[in-house]
Scaffold this motif. Sequence first.
Motif, mmCIF file in Angstrom:
data_model
loop_
_atom_site.group_PDB
_atom_site.id
_atom_site.type_symbol
_atom_site.label_atom_id
_atom_site.label_comp_id
_atom_site.label_asym_id
_atom_site.label_seq_id
_atom_site.Cartn_x
_atom_site.Cartn_y
_atom_site.Cartn_z
ATOM 1 N N VAL A 135 -7.578 -0.968 -5.775
ATOM 2 C CA VAL A 135 -6.779 -2.275 -6.391
ATOM 3 C C VAL A 135 -6.404 -3.170 -5.198
ATOM 4 C CG1 VAL A 135 -5.855 -0.732 -8.145
ATOM 5 C CG2 VAL A 135 -4.633 -1.072 -5.994
ATOM 6 N N LYS A 136 -6.690 -2.705 -4.179
ATOM 7 C CA LYS A 136 -6.758 -3.777 -2.960
ATOM 8 C C LYS A 136 -5.287 -4.743 -3.095
ATOM 9 C CE LYS A 136 -11.707 -4.214 -2.293
ATOM 10 N NZ LYS A 136 -12.030 -3.043 -3.371
ATOM 11 N N PRO A 137 -4.362 -3.967 -2.975
ATOM 12 C CA PRO A 137 -2.849 -4.993 -2.703
ATOM 13 C C PRO A 137 -3.029 -5.536 -1.404
ATOM 14 C CG PRO A 137 -2.401 -2.691 -2.274
ATOM 15 C CD PRO A 137 -4.047 -2.571 -2.630
ATOM 16 N N ASP A 138 -2.191 -6.872 -1.353
ATOM 17 C CA ASP A 138 -2.041 -7.515 -0.149
ATOM 18 C C ASP A 138 -0.568 -7.632 0.058
ATOM 19 O OD1 ASP A 138 -2.053 -9.738 -2.032
ATOM 20 O OD2 ASP A 138 -3.835 -10.339 -1.312
ATOM 21 N N VAL A 139 0.247 -7.526 -1.137
ATOM 22 C CA VAL A 139 1.710 -7.553 -0.889
ATOM 23 C C VAL A 139 2.157 -6.068 -1.496
ATOM 24 C CG1 VAL A 139 3.770 -8.882 -1.591
ATOM 25 C CG2 VAL A 139 1.759 -10.132 -0.729
ATOM 26 N N ALA A 140 3.406 -5.890 -1.043
ATOM 27 C CA ALA A 140 4.162 -4.839 -1.917
ATOM 28 C C ALA A 140 5.491 -4.993 -1.964
ATOM 29 C CB ALA A 140 4.065 -3.526 -0.855
ATOM 30 N N VAL A 141 5.932 -4.914 -3.291
ATOM 31 C CA VAL A 141 7.574 -5.197 -3.358
ATOM 32 C C VAL A 141 7.949 -3.806 -3.619
ATOM 33 C CG1 VAL A 141 9.235 -5.901 -5.076
ATOM 34 C CG2 VAL A 141 7.075 -7.281 -4.485
ATOM 35 N N VAL A 142 9.068 -3.269 -2.368
ATOM 36 C CA VAL A 142 9.322 -2.042 -2.433
ATOM 37 C C VAL A 142 10.715 -1.779 -2.673
ATOM 38 C CG1 VAL A 142 9.207 0.024 -0.756
ATOM 39 C CG2 VAL A 142 7.772 -2.154 -0.498
ATOM 40 N N VAL A 181 17.934 -7.974 -1.280
ATOM 41 C CA VAL A 181 16.644 -8.410 -1.446
ATOM 42 C C VAL A 181 16.297 -8.913 0.097
ATOM 43 C CG1 VAL A 181 14.726 -9.942 -2.204
ATOM 44 C CG2 VAL A 181 16.498 -9.143 -3.693
ATOM 45 N N GLY A 182 15.389 -8.260 0.696
ATOM 46 C CA GLY A 182 14.828 -8.851 2.102
ATOM 47 C C GLY A 182 14.175 -10.291 1.854
ATOM 48 N N ALA A 183 14.503 -11.073 2.736
ATOM 49 C CA ALA A 183 13.733 -12.389 2.925
ATOM 50 C C ALA A 183 13.334 -12.771 4.398
ATOM 51 C CB ALA A 183 14.687 -13.240 2.414
ATOM 52 N N ALA A 184 13.106 -11.727 5.097
ATOM 53 C CA ALA A 184 12.551 -11.780 6.675
ATOM 54 C C ALA A 184 11.278 -12.076 6.873
ATOM 55 C CB ALA A 184 13.086 -10.680 7.241
ATOM 56 N N ALA A 185 10.664 -12.616 7.910
ATOM 57 C CA ALA A 185 9.469 -12.717 8.245
ATOM 58 C C ALA A 185 8.790 -11.340 8.680
ATOM 59 C CB ALA A 185 9.216 -13.919 9.355
ATOM 60 N N GLU A 186 9.830 -10.486 9.240
ATOM 61 C CA GLU A 186 9.370 -9.149 9.745
ATOM 62 C C GLU A 186 10.430 -8.326 9.377
ATOM 63 O OE1 GLU A 186 9.512 -9.710 14.487
ATOM 64 O OE2 GLU A 186 7.715 -10.288 13.543
ATOM 65 N N TYR A 187 10.097 -6.972 9.510
ATOM 66 C CA TYR A 187 11.214 -5.881 9.185
ATOM 67 C C TYR A 187 10.670 -4.830 10.384
ATOM 68 C CZ TYR A 187 11.770 -8.054 4.951
ATOM 69 O OH TYR A 187 12.016 -9.446 3.954
ATOM 70 N N ALA A 243 5.216 -6.817 8.317
ATOM 71 C CA ALA A 243 5.247 -8.366 7.858
ATOM 72 C C ALA A 243 5.786 -8.647 6.745
ATOM 73 C CB ALA A 243 3.898 -8.946 7.914
ATOM 74 N N GLY A 244 6.818 -9.434 6.597
ATOM 75 C CA GLY A 244 7.639 -9.918 5.428
ATOM 76 C C GLY A 244 6.738 -11.158 4.848
ATOM 77 N N HIS A 245 7.221 -11.686 3.681
ATOM 78 C CA HIS A 245 6.744 -12.612 2.797
ATOM 79 C C HIS A 245 7.813 -13.324 2.183
ATOM 80 C CE1 HIS A 245 4.286 -15.001 -0.021
ATOM 81 N NE2 HIS A 245 3.462 -14.209 -0.276
ATOM 82 N N PRO A 246 8.548 -14.240 3.144
ATOM 83 C CA PRO A 246 9.825 -14.865 2.925
ATOM 84 C C PRO A 246 9.466 -15.714 1.725
ATOM 85 C CG PRO A 246 9.386 -15.162 5.250
ATOM 86 C CD PRO A 246 8.004 -14.276 4.516
ATOM 87 N N ILE A 255 5.530 -7.180 2.877
ATOM 88 C CA ILE A 255 6.323 -6.726 2.052
ATOM 89 C C ILE A 255 7.527 -7.347 1.727
ATOM 90 C CG2 ILE A 255 5.915 -4.419 2.710
ATOM 91 C CD1 ILE A 255 8.717 -4.269 3.964
ATOM 92 N N VAL A 256 7.999 -7.373 0.446
ATOM 93 C CA VAL A 256 9.552 -7.787 -0.054
ATOM 94 C C VAL A 256 10.128 -6.597 -0.274
ATOM 95 C CG1 VAL A 256 10.635 -8.879 -1.871
ATOM 96 C CG2 VAL A 256 8.606 -9.876 -1.016
ATOM 97 N N PRO A 257 11.089 -6.019 0.647
ATOM 98 C CA PRO A 257 11.891 -4.880 0.457
ATOM 99 C C PRO A 257 13.120 -5.123 -0.551
ATOM 100 C CG PRO A 257 12.428 -5.741 2.491
ATOM 101 C CD PRO A 257 11.437 -6.647 1.784
ATOM 102 N N ILE A 258 13.511 -4.422 -1.405
ATOM 103 C CA ILE A 258 14.575 -4.455 -2.089
ATOM 104 C C ILE A 258 15.304 -3.213 -2.089
ATOM 105 C CG2 ILE A 258 15.627 -4.871 -4.544
ATOM 106 C CD1 ILE A 258 13.091 -6.520 -5.059
ATOM 107 N N ALA A 259 16.608 -3.229 -1.771
ATOM 108 C CA ALA A 259 17.517 -1.754 -1.343
ATOM 109 C C ALA A 259 18.496 -2.052 -2.455
ATOM 110 C CB ALA A 259 18.205 -2.002 0.012
ATOM 111 N N ILE A 260 18.660 -0.632 -3.031
ATOM 112 C CA ILE A 260 19.572 -0.365 -4.230
ATOM 113 C C ILE A 260 20.556 0.550 -3.594
ATOM 114 C CG2 ILE A 260 19.792 0.640 -6.476
ATOM 115 C CD1 ILE A 260 16.888 -0.283 -7.197
#
Lengths: 279, 122
Positions: free
Chosen positions: A47-54, A73-79, A95-98, A145-150
């Motif tokens: 499926v070759k993803p290049d972005v992950a929403v986690v 929701v993370g909005a950083a250039a790096e984590y 690496a993030g995806h702001p 990544i776009v990290p989302i914390a619950i």
Amino acid sequence: MAEIVGAYFTSHVPAIGGAIHRGDQQTPYWKPFFDGFVRVHEWLAEVKPDVAVVFNNDHGLNFFLDCLPTFAVGAAAEYHNADEGWGLPLYKPFAGHPDLSWHVIETLVADEFDPATCQKMLVDHALSIPFELAWPEVDAWPVKIVPIAINTVQHPLPSAKRALAFGRSVHRALASWPGAERVVVIGTGGLSHQLDGARAGFMNPEYDRFCLDHLANDPDALTHHSIHEIVRLSGTQGVEVLNWIAARGALGPTAREVHRNYHIPISNTAAATLLLDPV
Amino acid sequence: MADPERDPPIPGTTLFDGDAAVKGYALNAMCYSFNDTANRQAFVDDEAAYCAKFALTPAQRQAVADRDVLGMIAAGGNIYYLAKLAGIFGLNVQDVGALQTGRTVAEFKQFLLDQGKELAHG
């Protein structure tokens, strides 16, 4: 248009990181868990993803009780990972995806969700271990990544119904993103486990099976339990299933199960791994 | 606060809610500080002074001194933060589980393994 290529779910027990570090994947204790990732590796290559929403939960690395968001929701250039208190080797940075993060935030708020927004966010084992499992032995992660914390730490937690609706809003954001990214949605944690109290060691394969059986075709079934009922059925930390429920919402309206693995125990946890394709 | 009519108590389980978070703030703040290796060392060097610095309540101080995990939870400790303190004591989550359930570590590990015996894989 961005394409949502699928969803990957797995437990994130800290001990998994230790097993990887020691190279214990094929020892009798660990093999039944790690063997569940052969198909994950194949699927990711397909499926070759290049972005992950986690969707994941912080364990007292980035957030303390002085300021604890329900959704962040993370909005950083790096984590970066950092010492979680045990002095273990640090996990690789991400690496993030702001731009996509802000699009997710804007969509969520337009949909009347109210997340915290984090231009700095440390990420802990809940995010790193699923990546170590998915892409072993890479020098750098192949996805942004776009990290989302619950919040799964301090009650009141958001309801399962709210988590699913939140995830569905994230889906609307991804579906309306004009970029050409290939997005994998990831839900981490669970399944049933309880670390604290006289009921420590509690697991519940029956409830876990219910979750796994319904996640693809009827995720709303998981929202009929209150948080209190989920704790009763799944343990105090089993509520991390909220990450799975939100991720399922972000995948989209319909899904098909590609792969599952379920094993008891990994550390104190009923460990599960699941892949879903969008339909 | 939970409504006991709607949400009857779960045996052996303490929900970390607002009441617990208020009661446990000092203990959890101390545990959160252990993300820094220098703070872990400071605790090891002078446990009483380090606990005093964070103004632990007498019940929290006693539970820490006794390595009494259930006592820490009763005093508002949250397991995610307590796990960092447990690490200083060299205790993993099986050790902590054994301490809380009155089992030996071997018995607790067997208790975990036994729950997987009925499963067919896949």
